[in-house]
Design a protein around this motif. Structure first.
Motif, PDB file in Angstrom:
ATOM      1  N   HIS A   1      43.745 -18.543  44.457  1.00 39.43           N
ATOM      2  CA  HIS A   1      44.104 -19.884  44.021  1.00 39.43           C
ATOM      3  C   HIS A   1      44.439 -19.889  42.535  1.00 39.43           C
ATOM      4  O   HIS A   1      43.746 -19.284  41.718  1.00 39.43           O
ATOM      5  CB  HIS A   1      42.892 -20.793  44.297  1.00 39.43           C
ATOM      6  CG  HIS A   1      43.085 -22.221  43.944  1.00 39.43           C
ATOM      7  ND1 HIS A   1      42.858 -22.709  42.677  1.00 39.43           N
ATOM      8  CD2 HIS A   1      43.465 -23.280  44.699  1.00 39.43           C
ATOM      9  CE1 HIS A   1      43.087 -24.012  42.668  1.00 39.43           C
ATOM     10  NE2 HIS A   1      43.459 -24.384  43.885  1.00 39.43           N
TER      11      HIS A   1
ATOM     12  N   GLY B   1      46.227 -26.766  43.493  1.00 40.10           N
ATOM     13  CA  GLY B   1      46.480 -25.353  43.267  1.00 40.10           C
ATOM     14  C   GLY B   1      47.656 -24.838  44.060  1.00 40.10           C
ATOM     15  O   GLY B   1      48.168 -25.478  44.982  1.00 40.10           O
TER      16      GLY B   1
ATOM     17  N   ARG C   1      46.883 -19.793  49.680  1.00 42.47           N
ATOM     18  CA  ARG C   1      46.219 -20.246  48.462  1.00 42.47           C
ATOM     19  C   ARG C   1      44.712 -20.307  48.617  1.00 42.47           C
ATOM     20  O   ARG C   1      43.985 -20.150  47.637  1.00 42.47           O
ATOM     21  CB  ARG C   1      46.766 -21.598  48.016  1.00 42.47           C
ATOM     22  CG  ARG C   1      46.636 -22.725  48.998  1.00 42.47           C
ATOM     23  CD  ARG C   1      47.239 -23.989  48.406  1.00 42.47           C
ATOM     24  NE  ARG C   1      47.450 -24.983  49.447  1.00 42.47           N
ATOM     25  CZ  ARG C   1      47.724 -26.253  49.184  1.00 42.47           C
ATOM     26  NH1 ARG C   1      47.817 -26.677  47.946  1.00 42.47           N
ATOM     27  NH2 ARG C   1      47.911 -27.108  50.171  1.00 42.47           N
TER      28      ARG C   1
END
Length: 306
Positions: A91, A143, A87
């Motif tokens: 993201h 996220g 991530r």
């Protein structure tokens, strides 16, 4: 083109938790092996092969600050279960983050479809099943990785995937069997047809078909390095043992052959001695070594260039 082997160990890693064998307690850094992963660099492009549970540590150790694509060999945990740590490279915001202007500006969502992740159609399905939260919208929290899963089954030696600056890097997937599980090897190459050089990465396999061997040779041109699954001396139901790896290496004929996905059964030095003792049974490899090539166990941090 450069490939860094960031992990060369089996699914347990070495040292193995709770083990006090001579290899696991060795002070030789060659005997410390993270789970298998590799990083390919070419002209400021960075391509990751596999994202196992050691990936966060590997990314920090090898100072990975950018990824342009990821290649997944198969869905086993030691090659996939660090996927959430992607991530930072791509993201996706939650609804809550997107609605809050201050947070959205501080943590902007990555533009586009997400980080390209190339794998087989079969493994793509496993990733969706194993990590469904990555591929659905969510209301709260931070996220999640923004990933674009792309099937690579069609990318053969006749139709290589072209990436990098001016699409100079050619990538071909190599179908293999890992017990009853399907897995992909990869060949990365560059250069014109008559000057092509490549690196073949064939981990987690115990059967490579004649067709796949032919694909490796056609895709790689002059194969400078072959990285191949070689779990241990004893036979295994889903991995090549040392002799099987040598037999495949004999047919492929790379200038340098490197064993990977290695257990704690033997030390780096003992494996090198084993190879030396058995090389006489493989005339092509013996000839390559006599001309300056090599056959050796790989180790974490090994850098290969082609």
């Amino acid at each position: 083109m450069k490939m860094t082997l960031m992990g060369t160990g089996t699914s347990h890693g070495v040292p193995v938790i709770g083990c006090t064998c001579p290899v696991c307690t060795s002070s030789d850094p060659h005997n410390t092996r993270l789970r298998c992963s590799a990083l390919v660099d070419e002209a400021n492009q960075h391509f990751l092969i596999d994202v196992g549970p050691d990936f966060r540590f590997q990314a920090l150790k090898y100072k990975i600050c950018r990824l342009d694509a990821v290649f997944i060999t198969h869905s086993h945990a030691d090659h996939l279960h660090g996927i959430d740590d992607l991530r930072i490279f791509s993201h996706k915001n939650s609804f809550a983050m997107s609605r809050d202007r201050v947070i959205a500006e501080k943590y902007p969502e990555t533009s586009g479809e997400g980080l390209p992740v190339y794998t087989s159609e079969r493994t793509k399905g496993y990733i969706h099943q194993r990590f469904p939260y990555i591929f659905v919208d969510h209301d709260k929290g931070g996220g999640i990785p923004k990933l674009h899963l792309i099937p690579i089954d069609q990318n053969t030696s006749e139709n290589p995937l072209l990436l990098g600056d001016e699409e100079k890097i050619q990538i071909v997937q190599i179908p293999m069997l890992h017990g009853n599980h399907h897995t992909n090897g990869y060949v990365f190459s560059h250069g014109a047809k008559d000057q092509k050089k490549g690196i073949a990465y064939l981990t987690d396999c115990n059967f490579i078909s004649d067709q796949s061997i032919s694909e490796v040779i056609k895709a790689g041109g002059q194969i400078e390095h072959l990285v191949i699954d070689a779990l241990r001396e004893k036979e295994h139901s889903s991995h090549c043992n040392f002799l099987q790896a040598l037999a495949y290496a004999e047919r492929i004929g790379a200038r340098h052959t490197w064993f990977t996905h290695i257990t704690h059964d033997m030390s780096h030095e003992q494996i090198q001695e084993y190879i030396k003792a058995h090389l006489i049974n493989f005339p092509k490899l013996s000839q390559i070594v006599s001309e300056g090539g090599s056959v050796s166990p790989a180790y974490d941090g090994l850098i290969l260039e082609a």
